[in-house]
Enzyme design. Structure first.
Site, mmCIF file in Angstrom:
data_model
loop_
_atom_site.group_PDB
_atom_site.id
_atom_site.type_symbol
_atom_site.label_atom_id
_atom_site.label_comp_id
_atom_site.label_asym_id
_atom_site.label_seq_id
_atom_site.Cartn_x
_atom_site.Cartn_y
_atom_site.Cartn_z
ATOM 1 N N ASP A 89 1.020 -1.161 0.146
ATOM 2 C CA ASP A 89 -0.173 0.013 0.098
ATOM 3 C C ASP A 89 0.718 1.266 0.050
ATOM 4 O O ASP A 89 1.974 1.123 0.499
ATOM 5 C CB ASP A 89 -0.855 0.076 1.389
ATOM 6 C CG ASP A 89 -2.222 1.014 1.103
ATOM 7 O OD1 ASP A 89 -2.156 1.530 -0.080
ATOM 8 O OD2 ASP A 89 -2.760 0.849 1.908
ATOM 9 N N PHE A 93 -3.245 6.297 2.613
ATOM 10 C CA PHE A 93 -4.302 5.924 3.553
ATOM 11 C C PHE A 93 -3.531 6.191 4.845
ATOM 12 O O PHE A 93 -4.550 6.716 5.847
ATOM 13 C CB PHE A 93 -4.758 4.619 3.592
ATOM 14 C CG PHE A 93 -6.071 4.305 4.485
ATOM 15 C CD1 PHE A 93 -7.261 4.552 4.108
ATOM 16 C CD2 PHE A 93 -5.553 3.504 5.334
ATOM 17 C CE1 PHE A 93 -8.222 4.355 4.944
ATOM 18 C CE2 PHE A 93 -6.923 3.296 6.573
ATOM 19 C CZ PHE A 93 -8.112 3.589 6.281
ATOM 20 N N ASP A 271 -8.585 -6.752 0.382
ATOM 21 C CA ASP A 271 -7.784 -6.846 1.352
ATOM 22 C C ASP A 271 -8.392 -6.220 2.692
ATOM 23 O O ASP A 271 -9.443 -5.361 2.254
ATOM 24 C CB ASP A 271 -6.330 -6.057 1.253
ATOM 25 C CG ASP A 271 -6.702 -4.639 1.750
ATOM 26 O OD1 ASP A 271 -7.197 -3.995 0.647
ATOM 27 O OD2 ASP A 271 -6.355 -4.249 2.722
ATOM 28 N N CYS A 309 -14.806 -26.694 9.321
ATOM 29 C CA CYS A 309 -13.447 -25.985 8.879
ATOM 30 C C CYS A 309 -12.361 -26.984 9.176
ATOM 31 O O CYS A 309 -12.228 -27.670 10.155
ATOM 32 C CB CYS A 309 -13.118 -24.762 9.728
ATOM 33 S SG CYS A 309 -11.742 -23.909 9.355
ATOM 34 N N CYS A 311 -9.060 -25.859 9.052
ATOM 35 C CA CYS A 311 -7.874 -25.142 9.692
ATOM 36 C C CYS A 311 -7.236 -25.922 10.649
ATOM 37 O O CYS A 311 -7.804 -26.615 11.291
ATOM 38 C CB CYS A 311 -8.234 -23.665 10.085
ATOM 39 S SG CYS A 311 -8.852 -23.464 11.471
ATOM 40 N N CYS A 314 -9.268 -25.585 14.062
ATOM 41 C CA CYS A 314 -10.530 -26.277 14.164
ATOM 42 C C CYS A 314 -10.288 -27.721 14.065
ATOM 43 O O CYS A 314 -10.861 -28.516 14.717
ATOM 44 C CB CYS A 314 -11.420 -25.941 13.081
ATOM 45 S SG CYS A 314 -11.926 -24.291 13.162
ATOM 46 N N HIS A 340 -7.392 -19.420 12.346
ATOM 47 C CA HIS A 340 -8.738 -19.652 11.749
ATOM 48 C C HIS A 340 -9.472 -18.449 10.601
ATOM 49 O O HIS A 340 -9.964 -19.001 9.720
ATOM 50 C CB HIS A 340 -9.588 -19.989 12.906
ATOM 51 C CG HIS A 340 -10.962 -20.009 12.484
ATOM 52 N ND1 HIS A 340 -11.412 -21.162 11.880
ATOM 53 C CD2 HIS A 340 -12.261 -19.239 12.516
ATOM 54 C CE1 HIS A 340 -12.902 -20.954 11.420
ATOM 55 N NE2 HIS A 340 -13.145 -19.866 11.970
#
Length: 376
Positions: A89, A93, A271, A309, A311, A314, A340
């Site tokens: 970026d 911002f 994003d 899930c 992941c 999990c 997660h």
RNA sequence: GUGGGUAUAGCUCAGUUGGUUAGAGCGCUAGUUUGUGGCACUAGAGGUCGAGGGUUCGAUUCCCUCUAUCCACC
């Protein structure tokens, strides 16, 4: 180079080819502002999560450790040991969000460091030079992000200046890519559409920057004070004027619901800090809705955060354990929650791509929308 | 055993020269978080002010007794 593989309505399934590999779109980019994903994740964790692109920040890395340090260490990819694409970026911002004392001029912005308060100047050329030193895959143009609501005349002047800044960014990026010492000589540049919540400004601005033949086009200045419906309306207004053969990137957005709606309106890149920040504060995204892991009802809950899930978190840990870690303020709780939530976002994008591949996006979206905002 | 101190929210403590619905921090409960100032922000619940008696129009506050607890001394 961007290739649209399939379209369903305005939703696009595509591939973006870069020097650091191919990005399958729609894609969510994980935010690692200071070349680190908050929550003690490293780049191996990111690989396991299914992350394709990482986002880092020009302004933060310029201050610390210094973009010259990153350059001397061989660029961001080598520095943090990440082989896949990185988007940086521009710092525009951050000037808007971090600095209260800022003075915006034609040449650039004068503001003070959020770390020690010292005076800093950043303009289009400085931002490009820093991003060239960082050697990211994709550099973002230096823009002014206007807070909504904003008066029409202020938004117009700002958008006009952002066009002039963008032209300076392109000239400087071309120059830097041609220099001998440049690490990534094929660094790409994305322009950023502005114009607040005014359709006429947005459209006019998009038409002007579309002519510059950039590598991609972002929609900026959204999710900064306007309503969600206004945000969707702006995307719809601007989309017909964004080049069809270039990726569109909706900056800083958003909730899983926002992403589904934006994909449906033709956006390819996203994003957001939401999955990682919310995870650090105990708010978990699941296939059944939102879980606040600090809630008392999970004290003796032996089930995983999300039963559907796959992941690391999990597969191995219970809600009761996660709640305990959060109550005890153990770093591990944040780490497992961030793993997660990032997996959830990346998996959501993978499912969206599959749905587009099999022409079932409408059906998939309808099913998800019904469930995503709920509390578990 | 003697002398002194303390007793107010789950915890650590403010407070009231006696006067409407007794406060804070932490904890607890819930909510918020959108191109990230690393653990933030917002709101809410919760106290017969140790027990009993007395003085007073009125006591968490003053007096007495008891109980618990801490300190010092024997």
């Amino acid at each position: 180079m961007f290739k649209v593989l399939k379209k369903q309505g305005n939703a696009r399934r595509g591939e973006f080819h870069t020097v650091h590999g191919v990005i399958q779109t729609p894609v969510f980019m994980n935010v690692g502002t200071v070349a680190a994903i908050k929550g003690a994740l490293d780049t191996f964790d990111l690989e396991n999560i299914g992350c394709q692109v990482q986002l880092s920040n020009t302004y933060h890395l310029h201050l610390r450790p210094g973009d010259d340090v990153v350059r001397d260490m061989g660029g961001l990819h080598k520095f943090m040991n990440w082989k896949h694409p990185i988007l940086t970026d521009s710092g525009g911002f951050q000037v808007f969000s971090l600095s209260k004392l800022r003075n915006i001029k034609e040449e650039g912005v004068y503001f003070s460091s959020h770390i020690d308060g010292h005076k800093i100047f950043m303009g289009p050329e400085q931002s490009m030079q820093i991003q060239s030193n960082l050697a990211s895959t994709i550099a973002m143009a230096f823009d002014e992000c206007v807070e909504n609501p904003a008066p029409h005349n202020y938004a117009k002047d700002s958008a006009d200046m952002t066009v002039r800044w963008l032209k300076r960014c392109k000239i400087e990026m071309d120059r830097l890519n041609g220099l001998d010492g440049t690490i990534n000589k094929k660094q790409m540049l994305f322009g950023i559409n502005q114009g607040s919540t005014y359709d006429d400004l947005r459209i006019e601005h998009m038409k002007e920057i579309a002519e510059l033949d950039l590598d991609g086009y972002a929609i900026g200045g959204l999710a900064v004070g306007e309503t969600t419906d206004e945000m969707y309306r702006i995307i719809e207004a601007v989309e017909p004027f964004a080049p069809i053969d270039k990726p569109r990137y909706l900056m800083g957005v958003g909730t899983p619901l926002n992403i589904l709606e934006a994909v449906d309106r033709g956006v390819d890149f996203f994003d957001c800090v939401m999955p990682s920040r919310n995870a650090r504060h105990g708010t978990i995204f699941t296939s059944n809705g939102i879980v606040n892991i600090l809630n008392a009802k999970y004290e003796r809950d032996d089930t995983p955060l999300d039963p559907n899930c796959k992941c690391h978190t999990c597969q191995n840990f219970s809600r009761a354990y996660l709640r305990h870690l959060f109550k005890a303020k153990e770093m591990l709780g944040m780490r497992l929650a961030v793993i997660h939530n990032l997996y959830f976002y990346n998996n959501l994008m993978a499912e969206i791509r599959e749905a587009l591949d099999s022409d079932t996006f409408d059906e998939y979206k309808r099913k998800k929308v019904a469930v995503l905002g709920q509390r578990v």
